[in-house]
Design a protein around this motif. Structure first.
Motif, PDB file in Angstrom:
ATOM      1  N   VAL A  17      50.445  62.038  31.693  1.00 46.91           N
ATOM      2  CA  VAL A  17      50.638  60.637  32.061  1.00 46.91           C
ATOM      3  C   VAL A  17      49.311  59.928  31.870  1.00 46.91           C
ATOM      4  O   VAL A  17      48.271  60.453  32.283  1.00 46.91           O
ATOM      5  CB  VAL A  17      51.081  60.487  33.536  1.00 46.91           C
ATOM      6  CG1 VAL A  17      51.109  59.026  33.949  1.00 46.91           C
ATOM      7  CG2 VAL A  17      52.422  61.123  33.767  1.00 46.91           C
ATOM      8  N   ALA A  19      47.664  56.023  32.484  1.00 45.75           N
ATOM      9  CA  ALA A  19      47.790  54.622  32.875  1.00 45.75           C
ATOM     10  C   ALA A  19      47.171  53.775  31.770  1.00 45.75           C
ATOM     11  O   ALA A  19      46.048  54.037  31.331  1.00 45.75           O
ATOM     12  CB  ALA A  19      47.098  54.377  34.206  1.00 45.75           C
ATOM     13  N   LEU A  25      52.572  52.776  31.111  1.00 43.96           N
ATOM     14  CA  LEU A  25      52.241  54.199  31.176  1.00 43.96           C
ATOM     15  C   LEU A  25      52.513  54.845  29.831  1.00 43.96           C
ATOM     16  O   LEU A  25      53.521  54.541  29.183  1.00 43.96           O
ATOM     17  CB  LEU A  25      53.117  54.915  32.221  1.00 43.96           C
ATOM     18  CG  LEU A  25      52.919  54.577  33.681  1.00 43.96           C
ATOM     19  CD1 LEU A  25      53.958  55.305  34.536  1.00 43.96           C
ATOM     20  CD2 LEU A  25      51.512  54.927  34.145  1.00 43.96           C
ATOM     21  N   ALA A  61      47.613  56.931  38.294  1.00 41.22           N
ATOM     22  CA  ALA A  61      48.863  57.621  37.926  1.00 41.22           C
ATOM     23  C   ALA A  61      48.559  59.029  37.429  1.00 41.22           C
ATOM     24  O   ALA A  61      47.637  59.236  36.636  1.00 41.22           O
ATOM     25  CB  ALA A  61      49.605  56.831  36.857  1.00 41.22           C
ATOM     26  N   VAL A  70      55.947  60.789  38.190  1.00 48.14           N
ATOM     27  CA  VAL A  70      54.614  60.206  38.059  1.00 48.14           C
ATOM     28  C   VAL A  70      54.258  59.801  39.480  1.00 48.14           C
ATOM     29  O   VAL A  70      55.031  59.129  40.159  1.00 48.14           O
ATOM     30  CB  VAL A  70      54.608  58.982  37.125  1.00 48.14           C
ATOM     31  CG1 VAL A  70      53.270  58.271  37.188  1.00 48.14           C
ATOM     32  CG2 VAL A  70      54.940  59.398  35.706  1.00 48.14           C
TER      33      VAL A  70
END
Length: 171
Positions: A17, A19, A25, A61, A70
């Motif tokens: 993940v 940000a 995302l 995140a 997430v």
């Protein structure tokens, strides 16, 4: 060779993940697919997500429990990997698997009945429903067509009813 259970779960398991600017995302899944999803609308309209308007918090995140979420605040603020993937597919112009779930619910059909109505195998319907395969535009259009005519049995109508005829048939 992976077992059926492992294969059916990989497409919702997050491996990365990131940000990104503007409350987006970058998501990578165990099946090798990557997506970008814009969360501005969800953050603006969903009260529990409003803390994410803080850019510093949003930037935190990370992949959550078992790659299924997430996460921003452990056990307090997270989003499901499956919902994020569905949203990303929809934002990219595809047809998210949740549409099939909703169509099945709205029509009250079983997977067997729905597969027959669409002219596909039960297995293929389940692949679409569970997000394991992308939903072809023709299949989604068939779902919409079924909604438009709502056949009362296994035979399809020869023409599409007018709005008045439709209302009378389904009153």
């Amino acid at each position: 060779m992976r077992g059926a259970c492992a294969m059916s779960k990989d497409h919702f398991q997050l491996t990365r993940v990131a940000a990104l600017p503007d409350y987006r995302l970058g998501l990578s899944y165990a099946d090798g697919h990557s997506f970008e999803v814009d969360l501005r609308g969800w953050i603006a309209t969903t009260v529990p997500l409003r803390p994410l308007q803080d850019a510093a918090l949003f930037a935190q995140a990370k992949v959550g429990f078992a790659g299924r979420t997430v996460e921003w605040i452990e056990d307090a603020l997270d989003l499901g990997a499956d919902n994020l993937r569905n949203l990303a597919v929809e934002q990219a112009g595809g047809i998210g698997h949740e549409r099939i779930w909703n169509w099945l619910h709205d029509t009250g059909m079983t997977p067997d009945q729905a597969a027959r109505a669409l002219g596909i195998s039960r297995r293929m319907l389940i692949y679409y429903r569970d997000g394991e395969k992308p939903i072809p535009r023709a299949i989604w259009l068939a779902c919409l067509g079924w909604e438009a005519v709502r056949p009362m049995n296994d035979s399809l109508p020869r023409n599409i009813p007018t709005a008045r005829e439709y209302a009378a048939l389904h009153a």
